[in-house]
Design a protein around this motif. Sequence first.
Motif, mmCIF file in Angstrom:
data_model
loop_
_atom_site.group_PDB
_atom_site.id
_atom_site.type_symbol
_atom_site.label_atom_id
_atom_site.label_comp_id
_atom_site.label_asym_id
_atom_site.label_seq_id
_atom_site.Cartn_x
_atom_site.Cartn_y
_atom_site.Cartn_z
ATOM 1 N N PRO A 136 0.797 -1.226 0.000
ATOM 2 C CA PRO A 136 0.000 0.000 0.000
ATOM 3 C C PRO A 136 0.833 1.282 0.000
ATOM 4 C CG PRO A 136 -0.244 -1.217 2.068
ATOM 5 C CD PRO A 136 0.502 -2.099 1.138
ATOM 6 N N GLU A 137 2.037 1.251 0.610
ATOM 7 C CA GLU A 137 2.797 2.514 0.674
ATOM 8 C C GLU A 137 3.994 2.563 -0.269
ATOM 9 O OE1 GLU A 137 2.926 1.694 4.664
ATOM 10 O OE2 GLU A 137 0.779 2.021 4.421
ATOM 11 N N GLU A 138 4.771 1.496 -0.296
ATOM 12 C CA GLU A 138 6.014 1.550 -1.069
ATOM 13 C C GLU A 138 6.103 0.316 -1.968
ATOM 14 O OE1 GLU A 138 9.598 1.178 1.260
ATOM 15 O OE2 GLU A 138 10.706 2.507 -0.090
ATOM 16 N N GLY A 139 6.047 0.517 -3.268
ATOM 17 C CA GLY A 139 6.108 -0.603 -4.204
ATOM 18 C C GLY A 139 7.420 -1.374 -4.058
ATOM 19 N N VAL A 140 7.435 -2.602 -4.531
ATOM 20 C CA VAL A 140 8.620 -3.448 -4.338
ATOM 21 C C VAL A 140 9.845 -2.856 -5.055
ATOM 22 C CG1 VAL A 140 9.599 -5.755 -4.702
ATOM 23 C CG2 VAL A 140 7.249 -5.510 -3.926
ATOM 24 N N LEU A 141 9.663 -2.318 -6.264
ATOM 25 C CA LEU A 141 10.833 -1.736 -6.956
ATOM 26 C C LEU A 141 11.391 -0.551 -6.185
ATOM 27 C CD1 LEU A 141 10.363 -1.705 -10.837
ATOM 28 C CD2 LEU A 141 11.779 -3.209 -9.444
ATOM 29 N N ALA A 142 10.528 0.266 -5.591
ATOM 30 C CA ALA A 142 11.010 1.407 -4.791
ATOM 31 C C ALA A 142 11.802 0.895 -3.588
ATOM 32 C CB ALA A 142 9.837 2.268 -4.345
ATOM 33 N N GLN A 143 11.323 -0.167 -2.972
ATOM 34 C CA GLN A 143 12.064 -0.763 -1.847
ATOM 35 C C GLN A 143 13.452 -1.208 -2.311
ATOM 36 O OE1 GLN A 143 9.700 -4.016 -0.097
ATOM 37 N NE2 GLN A 143 7.837 -2.909 -0.615
ATOM 38 N N ALA A 146 16.049 1.645 -2.974
ATOM 39 C CA ALA A 146 16.655 2.110 -1.716
ATOM 40 C C ALA A 146 17.818 1.188 -1.326
ATOM 41 C CB ALA A 146 15.601 2.148 -0.615
ATOM 42 N N LEU A 147 17.640 -0.101 -1.536
ATOM 43 C CA LEU A 147 18.716 -1.060 -1.212
ATOM 44 C C LEU A 147 19.887 -0.918 -2.172
ATOM 45 C CD1 LEU A 147 16.846 -4.370 -0.473
ATOM 46 C CD2 LEU A 147 18.245 -3.032 1.098
ATOM 47 N N TYR A 148 19.567 -0.676 -3.444
ATOM 48 C CA TYR A 148 20.644 -0.505 -4.428
ATOM 49 C C TYR A 148 21.546 0.660 -4.024
ATOM 50 C CZ TYR A 148 23.335 0.509 -8.500
ATOM 51 O OH TYR A 148 24.409 0.768 -9.328
ATOM 52 N N LYS A 149 20.936 1.728 -3.507
ATOM 53 C CA LYS A 149 21.725 2.896 -3.093
ATOM 54 C C LYS A 149 22.723 2.502 -2.005
ATOM 55 C CE LYS A 149 18.342 6.391 -4.280
ATOM 56 N NZ LYS A 149 17.177 7.117 -3.819
ATOM 57 N N GLN A 150 22.306 1.543 -1.183
ATOM 58 C CA GLN A 150 23.173 1.102 -0.088
ATOM 59 C C GLN A 150 24.258 0.142 -0.584
ATOM 60 O OE1 GLN A 150 20.753 -0.672 2.981
ATOM 61 N NE2 GLN A 150 22.544 -1.377 4.133
ATOM 62 N N PHE A 151 23.897 -0.818 -1.433
ATOM 63 C CA PHE A 151 24.831 -1.906 -1.778
ATOM 64 C C PHE A 151 25.524 -1.751 -3.131
ATOM 65 C CE2 PHE A 151 22.095 -3.910 1.402
ATOM 66 C CZ PHE A 151 23.029 -4.556 2.193
ATOM 67 N N ARG A 152 24.912 -1.010 -4.047
ATOM 68 C CA ARG A 152 25.499 -0.797 -5.386
ATOM 69 C C ARG A 152 25.830 -2.096 -6.112
ATOM 70 N NH1 ARG A 152 25.338 4.758 -6.868
ATOM 71 N NH2 ARG A 152 24.655 5.655 -4.933
ATOM 72 N N CYS A 153 24.982 -3.087 -5.944
ATOM 73 C CA CYS A 153 25.171 -4.334 -6.702
ATOM 74 C C CYS A 153 23.792 -4.860 -7.089
ATOM 75 C CB CYS A 153 25.941 -5.365 -5.873
ATOM 76 S SG CYS A 153 25.013 -6.011 -4.481
ATOM 77 N N SER A 154 23.753 -5.955 -7.838
ATOM 78 C CA SER A 154 22.458 -6.501 -8.251
ATOM 79 C C SER A 154 21.650 -6.971 -7.038
ATOM 80 C CB SER A 154 22.662 -7.677 -9.217
ATOM 81 O OG SER A 154 23.177 -7.215 -10.445
ATOM 82 N N ILE A 155 20.351 -6.731 -7.121
ATOM 83 C CA ILE A 155 19.432 -7.117 -6.034
ATOM 84 C C ILE A 155 18.325 -7.973 -6.657
ATOM 85 C CG2 ILE A 155 17.983 -6.235 -4.148
ATOM 86 C CD1 ILE A 155 20.347 -4.528 -3.945
#
Length: 275
Positions: A136-143, A146-155
């Motif tokens: 309802p609030e944050e779509g899976v791609l948006a989630q 945010a992780l990509y910004k942290q890890f800079r690798c494939s998720i």
Amino acid sequence: MIKKCLFPAAGYGTRFLPATKAMPKEMMPIVNKPLIEYGVEEALQACMTDMCIVTGRGKNAILDHFDMNYELEHQISGTRKEELLADIRAILDKANFTYIRQREMKGLGHAILTGRALVGDNPFAVLLADDLCIHPEEGVLAQMVALYKQFRCSIVAVEEVPEGEIHKYGVIAGKALTDTLVSVEDMVEKPEPGTAPSNLAIIGRYILTPDIFDILEKTPPGKNGEIQITDALLQQAKSGCVIAYRFKGRRFDCGSVHGYIQATNYCYENFYVEF
Ligand code: UTP
């Protein structure tokens, strides 16, 4: 930061025959909106504006859907029915669409490699429209961005799947970093019953770094004679880092009749407003 979302949409959708004989699986409606439109909305919510669609023969309805239909627009102009086009009009205002054809169905990995000409040398998302994900609030791609910004690798997005179902998926195993994150060490496509390395199945959401393309170029056909993205991701995991993420939200496997019906009922009950 990640602007492009690739939609592999060239598959035949054989599980839905005869419905998919002349109609793309991605155009099947969940209530009154085609599956791929939900996917595009999820990508827009993650601030992606370039929708790169890998198509095949018989998929022209997708191109027509994401375009103006002047005759129809004229016909309903000034009537209440215009409300029904509000969502798709908003999409057309915000997003660009590009297309490339996969001439031979050589698997998901090959479809992603076909998209290289559209994606270029940038990290990008991959969304399989037949996996409908709802939060309802944050779509899976948006989630995942945010992780990509942290890890800079494939998720890759993963979900716990019952033992009897796991043989239908790509399955990961690795070192747990947190409750929701795993550093991938192993990956198996559609494991034989009883051999899955975990119960964590990859679903149709990925963020990929562009080095995946060179790896895919060298990836031989794997399970079922298809070029598998899981084989390429395992290479990436071995030489660098791939993170598996247990996403927040609900996912419906709309590639199967059961999941499709569940999604339809869920969306009808939770979101549909009678016109
Ligand atoms: P599926 O395994 O669900 O295959 O593909 P399918 O053809 O869509 O459906 P069934 O199994 O025959 O009913 C997973 C995703 O990968 C895309 C499909 O369009 C779907 O989004 N795909 C698969 C391609 O784009 N090209 C391929 O060669 C294979």
